[in-house]
Structures are given as C-alpha cells and as structure tokens.
Design a protein around this motif. Structure first.
Motif, PDB file in Angstrom:
ATOM      1  N   TYR A  61      -8.305   8.981  -8.925  1.00  0.00           N
ATOM      2  CA  TYR A  61      -8.696   8.420  -7.640  1.00  0.00           C
ATOM      3  C   TYR A  61      -7.571   8.432  -6.608  1.00  0.00           C
ATOM      4  CZ  TYR A  61     -12.618   6.921 -10.434  1.00  0.00           C
ATOM      5  OH  TYR A  61     -13.706   6.921 -11.261  1.00  0.00           O
ATOM      6  N   ILE A  62      -6.377   8.050  -7.026  1.00  0.00           N
ATOM      7  CA  ILE A  62      -5.286   7.893  -6.053  1.00  0.00           C
ATOM      8  C   ILE A  62      -4.674   9.223  -5.632  1.00  0.00           C
ATOM      9  CG2 ILE A  62      -4.781   5.553  -6.797  1.00  0.00           C
ATOM     10  CD1 ILE A  62      -2.343   6.609  -8.315  1.00  0.00           C
ATOM     11  N   ALA A  67       0.908   3.568   2.018  1.00  0.00           N
ATOM     12  CA  ALA A  67       1.319   3.809   3.404  1.00  0.00           C
ATOM     13  C   ALA A  67       2.566   3.014   3.786  1.00  0.00           C
ATOM     14  CB  ALA A  67       0.184   3.468   4.357  1.00  0.00           C
ATOM     15  N   ASP A  96      -4.931  10.327  -1.946  1.00  0.00           N
ATOM     16  CA  ASP A  96      -4.259   9.559  -0.900  1.00  0.00           C
ATOM     17  C   ASP A  96      -3.066  10.359  -0.356  1.00  0.00           C
ATOM     18  OD1 ASP A  96      -2.240   7.636   0.226  1.00  0.00           O
ATOM     19  OD2 ASP A  96      -3.832   6.197  -0.262  1.00  0.00           O
ATOM     20  N   ASP A 143      -0.656   9.484   1.511  1.00  0.00           N
ATOM     21  CA  ASP A 143       0.620   8.776   1.416  1.00  0.00           C
ATOM     22  C   ASP A 143       1.199   8.854   0.007  1.00  0.00           C
ATOM     23  OD1 ASP A 143       1.233   7.732   4.071  1.00  0.00           O
ATOM     24  OD2 ASP A 143      -0.660   6.656   3.839  1.00  0.00           O
ATOM     25  N   LEU A 144       0.351   8.819  -1.006  1.00  0.00           N
ATOM     26  CA  LEU A 144       0.851   8.995  -2.369  1.00  0.00           C
ATOM     27  C   LEU A 144       1.420  10.402  -2.513  1.00  0.00           C
ATOM     28  CD1 LEU A 144       1.297   8.103  -5.287  1.00  0.00           C
ATOM     29  CD2 LEU A 144      -0.947   9.085  -5.786  1.00  0.00           C
ATOM     30  N   ALA A 183       0.863  -1.192   0.000  1.00  0.00           N
ATOM     31  CA  ALA A 183       0.000   0.000   0.000  1.00  0.00           C
ATOM     32  C   ALA A 183       0.895   1.236   0.000  1.00  0.00           C
ATOM     33  CB  ALA A 183      -0.890  -0.012   1.240  1.00  0.00           C
TER      34      ALA A 183
END
Length: 152
Positions: free
Chosen positions: A58-59, A38, A62, A64-65, A36
C-alpha cells in the motif's frame, strides 16, 4: 510485524506461519503515527528500516515514501529491507538494477523484474549499503548485519 496506515493509526499485524508455505495474519495493536511521510526530511536520518508484511503493498504508491527511500540509496546510507519490503522498490526500478537482494520467496519475480538478482541460497544478504532478509524469523541475523552497516 507490519503496519497498515488507517486514519493515522497504523495497525500492527501479527504474522504466524501456519505450517504450509504461507502465513496467517491477525490484528495486533493500534499506535498513533508521529509523522507522515510528507513531513520526513531524510537528510536528518542516518539509516532506514523498511518492514515487510502487508504495508509495502500500500505505501509504495506514496510519492513521499519514494522520495525518502531514493535519498537513502543515492546517499549510500544503510538500508534494511525485510520480507515484502521489496515491493516498495518496484516503484523505483532504477535503484535495484544490477543489485543482489533477498526477500519473501513470493517476491522473487518482482525482484528479478527490477533487474536485480534474487538471492535464494541465504535468508539474509548484504549488498553494499543494503541488507535484506526473507521474513521475520530472520530478524536476529538481519539486525546483526544492519548494525554492522551502521557501525561503518
């Protein structure tokens, strides 16, 4: 050519241009994700490739991304971004201000809203540690330039 994460099974999507100014998508393969966002320590990586397609839409949300991508900009490591990958940068506008890049044509307004210059006269563009390209048909030149960045 892109992935959408659903329950740890990214779905690869085949895109094909339909002869109009757009493309059509069909589901391809399901693969199990090995980590992931994370779990990723970006200091352990020399470069990053950000694919296009639908995934960036979508990502990009995030955190963390965003942390991972920010590391590659701040550490001046090679970054490859193709097609709709520029959508990810919209969550971190400070990283692209004053930079030059290209992307899928429909992403031009987003690139310019970041304070970056959209390069329209070439389907592959290199700006310092960032190589960008319009879409999957540009993969040969895109990867050639990315390999050049890796060799520096």
């Amino acid at each position: 050519r892109s992935s959408l994460v659903h329950k740890n099974l990214p779905t690869l999507v085949v895109q094909r241009f339909s002869g109009w100014d757009t493309y059509e998508e069909k589901q391809a393969y399901l693969i199990e994700a090995h980590a992931a966002f994370a779990d990723i320590d970006p200091t352990q990586y020399d470069a990053i490739v950000i694919p296009g397609g639908r995934a960036p839409e979508y990502i990009r949300l995030d955190a963390d991304l965003q942390r991972i991508v920010r590391h590659f900009f701040e550490a001046n490591k090679p970054i490859a971004a193709i097609c709709h990958a520029s959508l990810i940068f919209e969550t971190m506008p400070d990283l692209l201000k004053g930079r030059n890049l290209t992307a899928y044509t429909a992403c031009k307004p987003g690139v310019e809203a970041l304070g970056a210059t959209y390069v329209s006269d070439s389907t592959v563009h290199v700006d310092q540690n960032l190589v960008s390209a319009h879409a999957w048909p540009d993969l040969p030149g895109f990867m050639r330039e990315f390999i050049r960045l890796l060799q520096k």
